[in-house]
Design an enzyme around this catalytic site. Structure first.
Site, mmCIF file in Angstrom:
data_model
loop_
_atom_site.group_PDB
_atom_site.id
_atom_site.type_symbol
_atom_site.label_atom_id
_atom_site.label_comp_id
_atom_site.label_asym_id
_atom_site.label_seq_id
_atom_site.Cartn_x
_atom_site.Cartn_y
_atom_site.Cartn_z
ATOM 1 N N ARG A 1 -8.719 -0.330 3.747
ATOM 2 C CA ARG A 1 -7.833 0.695 3.155
ATOM 3 C C ARG A 1 -6.440 0.137 2.921
ATOM 4 O O ARG A 1 -5.709 0.642 2.069
ATOM 5 C CB ARG A 1 -7.720 1.900 4.097
ATOM 6 C CG ARG A 1 -9.016 2.645 4.237
ATOM 7 C CD ARG A 1 -8.819 3.881 5.048
ATOM 8 N NE ARG A 1 -7.837 4.770 4.420
ATOM 9 C CZ ARG A 1 -7.451 5.910 4.937
ATOM 10 N NH1 ARG A 1 -7.944 6.310 6.082
ATOM 11 N NH2 ARG A 1 -6.561 6.659 4.310
ATOM 12 N N ARG B 1 0.033 14.809 12.553
ATOM 13 C CA ARG B 1 0.627 14.601 11.231
ATOM 14 C C ARG B 1 0.767 15.873 10.387
ATOM 15 O O ARG B 1 0.165 16.012 9.321
ATOM 16 C CB ARG B 1 -0.141 13.523 10.464
ATOM 17 C CG ARG B 1 -0.172 12.217 11.221
ATOM 18 C CD ARG B 1 -0.872 11.131 10.467
ATOM 19 N NE ARG B 1 -0.050 10.527 9.457
ATOM 20 C CZ ARG B 1 -0.449 9.509 8.693
ATOM 21 N NH1 ARG B 1 -1.644 9.028 8.821
ATOM 22 N NH2 ARG B 1 0.356 8.990 7.793
ATOM 23 N N CYS C 1 -5.156 13.321 11.908
ATOM 24 C CA CYS C 1 -5.899 12.079 11.872
ATOM 25 C C CYS C 1 -5.736 11.381 13.195
ATOM 26 O O CYS C 1 -5.012 11.857 14.071
ATOM 27 C CB CYS C 1 -5.499 11.207 10.688
ATOM 28 S SG CYS C 1 -3.984 10.349 10.947
ATOM 29 N N ARG D 1 -4.786 10.992 3.427
ATOM 30 C CA ARG D 1 -3.669 11.934 3.611
ATOM 31 C C ARG D 1 -2.629 11.837 2.502
ATOM 32 O O ARG D 1 -2.018 12.829 2.117
ATOM 33 C CB ARG D 1 -2.973 11.680 4.942
ATOM 34 C CG ARG D 1 -3.751 12.079 6.138
ATOM 35 C CD ARG D 1 -2.907 11.909 7.365
ATOM 36 N NE ARG D 1 -1.635 12.606 7.225
ATOM 37 C CZ ARG D 1 -1.440 13.896 7.435
ATOM 38 N NH1 ARG D 1 -2.446 14.640 7.822
ATOM 39 N NH2 ARG D 1 -0.252 14.428 7.286
ATOM 40 N N ASP E 1 4.059 0.803 11.991
ATOM 41 C CA ASP E 1 2.883 0.144 11.401
ATOM 42 C C ASP E 1 2.755 -1.318 11.814
ATOM 43 O O ASP E 1 1.818 -1.998 11.374
ATOM 44 C CB ASP E 1 2.947 0.224 9.863
ATOM 45 C CG ASP E 1 2.831 1.649 9.374
ATOM 46 O OD1 ASP E 1 2.255 2.471 10.093
ATOM 47 O OD2 ASP E 1 3.326 1.935 8.271
ATOM 48 N N LYS F 1 0.840 -1.214 0.000
ATOM 49 C CA LYS F 1 0.000 0.000 0.000
ATOM 50 C C LYS F 1 0.873 1.262 0.000
ATOM 51 O O LYS F 1 0.660 2.181 -0.779
ATOM 52 C CB LYS F 1 -0.904 0.008 1.247
ATOM 53 C CG LYS F 1 -1.594 1.341 1.470
ATOM 54 C CD LYS F 1 -2.362 1.409 2.770
ATOM 55 C CE LYS F 1 -1.578 1.782 3.987
ATOM 56 N NZ LYS F 1 -1.425 3.180 4.349
ATOM 57 N N ASN F 2 1.885 1.279 0.875
ATOM 58 C CA ASN F 2 2.655 2.517 1.008
ATOM 59 C C ASN F 2 3.620 2.745 -0.155
ATOM 60 O O ASN F 2 4.206 3.822 -0.269
ATOM 61 C CB ASN F 2 3.363 2.558 2.363
ATOM 62 C CG ASN F 2 2.358 2.727 3.505
ATOM 63 O OD1 ASN F 2 1.194 3.042 3.262
ATOM 64 N ND2 ASN F 2 2.802 2.503 4.730
HETATM 65 N N1 EPU Z 1 6.019 14.836 10.473
HETATM 66 C C1 EPU Z 1 6.100 16.189 10.737
HETATM 67 N N2 EPU Z 1 6.134 17.031 9.666
HETATM 68 C C2 EPU Z 1 6.080 16.604 8.382
HETATM 69 C C3 EPU Z 1 6.005 15.221 8.129
HETATM 70 C C4 EPU Z 1 5.975 14.360 9.204
HETATM 71 O O1 EPU Z 1 6.129 16.615 11.886
HETATM 72 O O2 EPU Z 1 6.107 17.446 7.459
HETATM 73 C C5 EPU Z 1 6.026 13.894 11.600
HETATM 74 C C6 EPU Z 1 4.778 13.035 11.731
HETATM 75 O O3 EPU Z 1 3.765 13.713 12.432
HETATM 76 C C7 EPU Z 1 5.304 11.824 12.465
HETATM 77 C C8 EPU Z 1 6.714 11.664 11.882
HETATM 78 O O4 EPU Z 1 7.045 12.932 11.340
HETATM 79 O O5 EPU Z 1 5.424 12.128 13.819
HETATM 80 C C9 EPU Z 1 6.856 10.639 10.801
HETATM 81 O O6 EPU Z 1 5.844 10.806 9.811
HETATM 82 P P1 EPU Z 1 6.036 10.406 8.281
HETATM 83 O O7 EPU Z 1 5.997 11.650 7.466
HETATM 84 O O8 EPU Z 1 7.216 9.524 8.151
HETATM 85 O O9 EPU Z 1 4.725 9.547 8.011
HETATM 86 P P2 EPU Z 1 3.862 9.570 6.678
HETATM 87 O O10 EPU Z 1 4.714 9.718 5.509
HETATM 88 O O11 EPU Z 1 2.719 10.516 6.850
HETATM 89 C C10 EPU Z 1 3.986 7.039 6.110
HETATM 90 C C11 EPU Z 1 3.002 5.900 5.977
HETATM 91 C C12 EPU Z 1 2.467 5.545 7.346
HETATM 92 C C13 EPU Z 1 3.638 5.158 8.236
HETATM 93 C C14 EPU Z 1 4.693 6.282 8.289
HETATM 94 C C15 EPU Z 1 5.945 5.888 9.024
HETATM 95 C C16 EPU Z 1 2.061 6.183 3.787
HETATM 96 C C17 EPU Z 1 0.876 6.527 2.965
HETATM 97 N N3 EPU Z 1 1.921 6.306 5.100
HETATM 98 O O12 EPU Z 1 3.264 8.120 6.700
HETATM 99 O O13 EPU Z 1 1.616 4.424 7.149
HETATM 100 O O14 EPU Z 1 3.165 4.897 9.536
HETATM 101 O O15 EPU Z 1 5.077 6.644 6.943
HETATM 102 O O16 EPU Z 1 6.495 4.737 8.501
HETATM 103 O O17 EPU Z 1 3.088 5.787 3.278
HETATM 104 C C18 EPU Z 1 -0.072 2.883 7.682
HETATM 105 O O18 EPU Z 1 0.294 2.245 6.695
HETATM 106 O O19 EPU Z 1 -0.897 2.431 8.521
HETATM 107 C C19 EPU Z 1 0.482 4.230 7.890
HETATM 108 C C20 EPU Z 1 -0.033 5.112 8.727
#
Ligand code: EPU
Length: 444
Positions: A419, A123, A118, A94, A326, A22-23
């Site tokens: 999802r 996030r 969320c 998102r 995750d 998915k990711n």
């Molecule tokens: N963060 C910030 N600012 C930003 C971006 C992130 O403060 O601009 C913070 C977030 O709030 C969090 C940390 O940085 O505390 C890490 O967030 P990250 O950006 O790495 O997460 P993401 O890209 O939004 C993806 C996956 C998530 C997974 C995380 C970490 C996708 C679509 N989502 O989220 O997947 O948990 O990386 O590996 O790729 C899931 O699959 O259930 C899921 C939530």
């Protein structure tokens, strides 16, 4: 409203085939917007979030042909006809914010709804926006939208300009938290920029490598490196244009891990096929520490719960290659019935221990120490209850708990699970679980 009903107590046995990640697919689809030629994706998982993304990019001008029989998706975007990603779509997923980088890179402007918080945490997307600004984009937030415009480069062309970007979010408990999504957006913006971009503190998650692999097939010039201080880098030499390619989506390591826990917790035996265990390192180490017997054959993982005696094990979530956020709720589900005590630390998402109260309804002995820490004391048996899925992974974990709970467990708001897991209920049923979907009318 969809709910899942489980009667616990069956040992799961048999084979399950893992789908595309998915990711990964949620990055590869927007990356296809970067070329006017056709991109062919294979091993595409049939997930609700993928359908949402297809709708989003079709509104931007992409033509999509998704063959569900062969899991193949063809995407062609001769022209970006619209640069607006509306609130109606972005609010449901998102990852929609991943169109920001490709739109700024190719169409040189973008108007993307600001995604909200969320349930797993607030996030923010500040690092995504800082990355676009570092590449010279003018970014304004107006009426709930991110409005971005590329600068004029040294050739007088409206085009992003290569630069240095920092993917570090914060340091917490001695670890550097990096952003997966911010790294992805930065890469997709920088591939068509004028000049070289260096992303410091780049996310090391394998799905990012999958994206880099596909973009390199499309003619991008991206590589990983590491600086003298050991900081992970991604270096991108911007190119004028990209071409089409064919790419197979990497297997979903989180789906594979979830079935591994299903085998362990039910004391069954599952052959998890079409996977890639090289991307599951620390999770497999912890599974071993917990006393779970498995055979690692690279593309197949055979987990034998019948020979395993789960024991309490501590985990600390960290960015990849550390223990994945995750997978923490699924692993801790196993710990609720393991012998002895376990501890968990979750520094990445501030609300990702929200599921604890639902497990307590099932008789689990869990104590929240503070927002990011909990202790678990294994019990002999969980007891079935009505429980609520708060997010995708917590939902899957409640199903895992239901597989061993005494009585009938009803997981409400189970739509979260579809999802991210292809045919979860059907697969578990084929493995011998007593599980079904049920539909109830929403309260008005
Ligand atoms: N963060 C910030 N600012 C930003 C971006 C992130 O403060 O601009 C913070 C977030 O709030 C969090 C940390 O940085 O505390 C890490 O967030 P990250 O950006 O790495 O997460 P993401 O890209 O939004 C993806 C996956 C998530 C997974 C995380 C970490 C996708 C679509 N989502 O989220 O997947 O948990 O990386 O590996 O790729 C899931 O699959 O259930 C899921 C939530």
């Amino acid at each position: 409203m969809e709910k899942i009903i489980i009667h616990g107590g069956k040992k799961l046995k048999g084979k399950v085939s893992i789908s595309g990640a998915k990711n990964s697919i949620l990055e590869l689809i927007p990356a296809a917007l970067l070329t006017k030629e056709e991109v062919v994706l294979t091993n595409v998982p049939n997930l609700k979030d993928v359908k949402t993304f297809v709708q989003l990019i079709s509104e931007l001008g992409a033509q999509i042909d998704w063959d569900l029989e062969s899991n193949t998706m063809r995407i062609k975007t001769p022209e970006i006809t619209n640069t607006k990603a509306s609130y109606d779509i972005v609010k449901t997923m998102r990852a929609s914010v991943y169109v920001l980088g490709p739109l700024l890179g190719r169409a040189r402007s973008a108007k993307v709804s600001f995604p909200g918080g969320c349930v797993i945490g607030s996030r923010p997307i500040d690092v995504h926006l800082r990355a676009m600004e570092a590449l010279g984009a003018d970014i304004q937030i107006k009426h709930g939208y991110i409005i971005g415009n590329a600068p004029i480069d040294s050739n007088g062309e409206k085009r992003l300009i290569g630069s240095t970007i920092d993917g570090k979010v914060r340091e917490q408990d001695g670890i550097v938290i990096t952003t997966h999504g911010g790294t992805v957006n930065a890469i997709m913006a920088a591939v068509l920029a004028n000049g070289k971009t260096v992303i410091k503190n780049a996310s090391l998650e394998p799905e990012v490598d999958d994206l880099m692999g596909m973009l390199n097939k499309m003619g991008a010039k991206i590589k990983r490196d590491i600086n003298k201080k050991g900081v992970p880098l991604i270096i991108i030499e911007g190119v004028k244009e990209l071409h089409g390619c064919e790419h197979s989506v990497m297997p979903d390591r989180l789906e594979a891990g979830t079935y591994a826990i299903a085998a362990a917790i039910t004391k069954g035996k599952i052959r998890i096929q079409n996977t890639d265990t090289s991307k599951m390192g620390v999770f497999l180490d912890k599974l071993k520490d917990a006393g779970i017997v498995f055979e690692d054959k690279g593309s197949e993982l055979i987990v034998d719960g019948s020979k395993s005696y789960a024991k309490g094990t501590n985990i600390k979530v960290e960015p990849y290659p550390g223990f994945p956020t995750d997978m923490q709720s699924q692993f801790m589900t196993l710990m609720t019935v393991a012998e002895g005590q376990s501890k968990i630390e979750e520094p990445i998402f501030e609300n990702r221990l929200m599921y604890v109260s639902e497990f307590q309804r099932m008789g689990a002995k869990i104590k929240i120490v503070d927002k990011n820490r909990a202790t678990f004391k294994g019990v002999d048996k969980l007891t079935a209850a009505d429980v609520m899925a708060s997010d995708l992974r917590a939902g899957a974990s409640l199903v895992l708990a239901g597989l061993v709970a005494e009585g009938e467990t009803i997981v409400h708001r189970s739509y979260h699970i579809s999802r991210g897991y292809v045919g979860f209920v059907d697969n578990l049923k084929k493995l011998g679980a007593d599980i079904k979907y049920s539909y109830e009318k929403p309260c008005l």
